[in-house]
Design a protein around this motif. Sequence first.
Motif, PDB file in Angstrom:
ATOM      1  N   LEU A  75      46.308 -10.103  19.761  1.00 44.53           N
ATOM      2  CA  LEU A  75      45.512 -11.317  19.143  1.00 44.53           C
ATOM      3  C   LEU A  75      45.475 -12.543  20.078  1.00 44.53           C
ATOM      4  N   VAL A  76      46.762 -13.137  20.284  1.00 44.66           N
ATOM      5  CA  VAL A  76      46.747 -14.510  21.270  1.00 44.66           C
ATOM      6  C   VAL A  76      46.305 -14.360  22.561  1.00 44.66           C
ATOM      7  N   GLY A  77      46.715 -13.201  22.995  1.00 47.40           N
ATOM      8  CA  GLY A  77      46.451 -12.868  24.436  1.00 47.40           C
ATOM      9  C   GLY A  77      44.699 -12.834  24.527  1.00 47.40           C
ATOM     10  N   SER A  78      44.214 -12.027  23.496  1.00 45.57           N
ATOM     11  CA  SER A  78      42.791 -11.638  23.732  1.00 45.57           C
ATOM     12  C   SER A  78      42.048 -13.147  23.563  1.00 45.57           C
ATOM     13  N   ILE A  79      42.365 -13.975  22.620  1.00 49.84           N
ATOM     14  CA  ILE A  79      41.934 -15.100  22.071  1.00 49.84           C
ATOM     15  C   ILE A  79      41.980 -16.092  23.467  1.00 49.84           C
ATOM     16  N   GLN A  80      43.023 -16.169  24.067  1.00 56.01           N
ATOM     17  CA  GLN A  80      43.340 -16.986  25.315  1.00 56.01           C
ATOM     18  C   GLN A  80      42.146 -16.525  26.406  1.00 56.01           C
ATOM     19  N   VAL A  81      42.404 -15.306  26.441  1.00 56.58           N
ATOM     20  CA  VAL A  81      41.379 -14.680  27.539  1.00 56.58           C
ATOM     21  C   VAL A  81      39.738 -15.123  27.242  1.00 56.58           C
ATOM     22  N   ILE A  82      39.430 -15.158  26.178  1.00 59.68           N
ATOM     23  CA  ILE A  82      38.001 -15.503  25.635  1.00 59.68           C
ATOM     24  C   ILE A  82      37.925 -16.941  25.943  1.00 59.68           C
ATOM     25  N   ARG A  83      38.828 -17.820  25.350  1.00 58.53           N
ATOM     26  CA  ARG A  83      38.737 -19.239  25.479  1.00 58.53           C
ATOM     27  C   ARG A  83      38.818 -19.596  26.896  1.00 58.53           C
ATOM     28  N   ALA A  84      39.605 -18.816  27.879  1.00 55.46           N
ATOM     29  CA  ALA A  84      39.469 -19.367  29.219  1.00 55.46           C
ATOM     30  C   ALA A  84      38.273 -19.150  29.922  1.00 55.46           C
ATOM     31  N   CYS A  85      37.428 -18.154  29.462  1.00 58.18           N
ATOM     32  CA  CYS A  85      36.348 -17.593  30.119  1.00 58.18           C
ATOM     33  C   CYS A  85      34.973 -18.489  29.532  1.00 58.18           C
ATOM     34  N   VAL A 102      30.735 -10.562  26.286  1.00 58.62           N
ATOM     35  CA  VAL A 102      32.127 -10.160  26.086  1.00 58.62           C
ATOM     36  C   VAL A 102      32.333  -8.939  25.298  1.00 58.62           C
ATOM     37  N   LEU A 103      33.011  -7.948  25.769  1.00 57.53           N
ATOM     38  CA  LEU A 103      33.330  -6.673  25.101  1.00 57.53           C
ATOM     39  C   LEU A 103      34.733  -6.706  24.807  1.00 57.53           C
ATOM     40  N   GLN A 104      34.917  -7.060  23.482  1.00 56.19           N
ATOM     41  CA  GLN A 104      36.327  -6.995  22.962  1.00 56.19           C
ATOM     42  C   GLN A 104      36.789  -5.698  22.286  1.00 56.19           C
ATOM     43  N   VAL A 105      37.703  -5.004  22.924  1.00 54.80           N
ATOM     44  CA  VAL A 105      38.293  -3.795  22.528  1.00 54.80           C
ATOM     45  C   VAL A 105      39.117  -4.037  21.276  1.00 54.80           C
ATOM     46  N   SER A 106      38.657  -3.508  20.222  1.00 53.16           N
ATOM     47  CA  SER A 106      39.283  -3.529  19.006  1.00 53.16           C
ATOM     48  C   SER A 106      39.986  -2.169  18.595  1.00 53.16           C
ATOM     49  N   SER A 107      39.315  -1.686  17.663  1.00 51.59           N
ATOM     50  CA  SER A 107      39.848  -0.425  16.994  1.00 51.59           C
ATOM     51  C   SER A 107      39.081   0.137  15.709  1.00 51.59           C
ATOM     52  N   ALA A 158      46.727  -5.720  11.762  1.00 54.07           N
ATOM     53  CA  ALA A 158      46.933  -7.118  11.394  1.00 54.07           C
ATOM     54  C   ALA A 158      46.435  -8.057  12.710  1.00 54.07           C
ATOM     55  N   SER A 159      46.847  -7.401  13.746  1.00 50.64           N
ATOM     56  CA  SER A 159      46.344  -7.965  15.096  1.00 50.64           C
ATOM     57  C   SER A 159      44.639  -7.618  15.452  1.00 50.64           C
ATOM     58  N   LYS A 160      44.317  -6.429  14.914  1.00 55.13           N
ATOM     59  CA  LYS A 160      42.998  -5.902  15.044  1.00 55.13           C
ATOM     60  C   LYS A 160      42.121  -6.615  14.083  1.00 55.13           C
ATOM     61  N   TRP A 161      42.651  -6.493  12.771  1.00 54.06           N
ATOM     62  CA  TRP A 161      41.564  -7.360  11.686  1.00 54.06           C
ATOM     63  C   TRP A 161      41.457  -8.693  12.355  1.00 54.06           C
ATOM     64  N   ALA A 162      42.608  -9.527  12.631  1.00 52.95           N
ATOM     65  CA  ALA A 162      42.255 -10.765  12.924  1.00 52.95           C
ATOM     66  C   ALA A 162      41.487 -11.162  14.374  1.00 52.95           C
ATOM     67  N   ILE A 163      41.612 -10.484  15.297  1.00 53.03           N
ATOM     68  CA  ILE A 163      40.793 -10.492  16.308  1.00 53.03           C
ATOM     69  C   ILE A 163      39.181 -10.182  15.922  1.00 53.03           C
ATOM     70  N   GLU A 164      38.865  -9.271  15.063  1.00 52.20           N
ATOM     71  CA  GLU A 164      37.810  -9.451  14.765  1.00 52.20           C
ATOM     72  C   GLU A 164      37.083 -10.388  14.140  1.00 52.20           C
ATOM     73  N   GLY A 165      37.820 -11.035  13.093  1.00 46.95           N
ATOM     74  CA  GLY A 165      37.735 -12.165  12.563  1.00 46.95           C
ATOM     75  C   GLY A 165      37.484 -13.397  13.709  1.00 46.95           C
ATOM     76  N   PHE A 166      38.185 -13.426  14.395  1.00 45.52           N
ATOM     77  CA  PHE A 166      38.050 -14.612  15.476  1.00 45.52           C
ATOM     78  C   PHE A 166      36.757 -14.409  16.204  1.00 45.52           C
ATOM     79  N   VAL A 167      36.314 -12.910  16.608  1.00 47.95           N
ATOM     80  CA  VAL A 167      35.305 -12.646  17.283  1.00 47.95           C
ATOM     81  C   VAL A 167      33.633 -13.033  16.473  1.00 47.95           C
ATOM     82  N   GLU A 168      33.772 -12.759  15.246  1.00 50.88           N
ATOM     83  CA  GLU A 168      32.927 -13.076  14.140  1.00 50.88           C
ATOM     84  C   GLU A 168      32.538 -14.433  14.205  1.00 50.88           C
ATOM     85  N   SER A 169      33.425 -15.257  14.197  1.00 52.86           N
ATOM     86  CA  SER A 169      33.274 -16.641  14.220  1.00 52.86           C
ATOM     87  C   SER A 169      32.837 -17.396  15.672  1.00 52.86           C
TER      88      SER A 169
END
Length: 279
Positions: A108-118, A130-135, A150-161
Amino acid sequence: MNHTWLITGSSSGIGRALVEQLLARGDRVAATLRHPDALSELKARYGERLWAAQLDVNSTVAIRDVVHRAFTELGRIDVVVNSAGYALFGAAEEVSDDQIDQQLRTNLVGSIQVIRACLPFLRAQGGGRVLQVSSEGGQLAYPNFSLYHASKWAIEGFVESVAQEVAPFGIEFTLVEPGPTRTNFGAALVSPPVMAEYEHTPAGDVRRAVASGAFPLTGDPQKMAEAMLEVADAQPAPRRLLLGSGAYARVHTALAERLAALERQREVAMSTEIDSSHL
């Protein structure tokens, strides 16, 4: 037309398959992984078209440094693929606090920070993908995978926003949702000590299925990588890319059940509004 890609978690699985296919077709790849030597054969074969850097996505400082170097040295990156991650395999009561932190920091946090950095670089260059690998586990859940889900549902919410936030800048997102895939995923599962209390529960059933091989791994990582290459050029970018026939069936069932449950609650939902006479 050839593109430049940035791919995290590129040492194995779908990430590795993407790197191999992209280089074979003539694209340029910035690949990040914890052990860059794992790509030495590809580096020898493709030379400067493979830019490799060591990266542990648990370090936000390292993420920002590597992303800055990749965009600066390569000039433009068209597609970012977040595929680094792992799965914590245990009932919620079994896993340790440190394991929970590690699961969420990586997926979760790692994926968020990669996106934020880019994002600043993508915005400055006028857009990108951005292709975010979820599941499939970002839309449904299995027992014994609670923290992974928990990590996958959360990253999907982040990407949706965030996809809505940056759409005006030409930045588009796709959530890639593979089903069980024939990679080293099973061997890489992190498992805490088992509690006897969960032996004869759904968590225990899933454990036994994975251990016996009864949990089917039918996804082909090479075919999944091919589908991701195609979706990267789709206009407009689909918000989700579900991969695997089993995943399709299970997510279809889960969404149908959720919609049916929502419809059954319609009357209650409508009854909780402020009375119109009080507006």
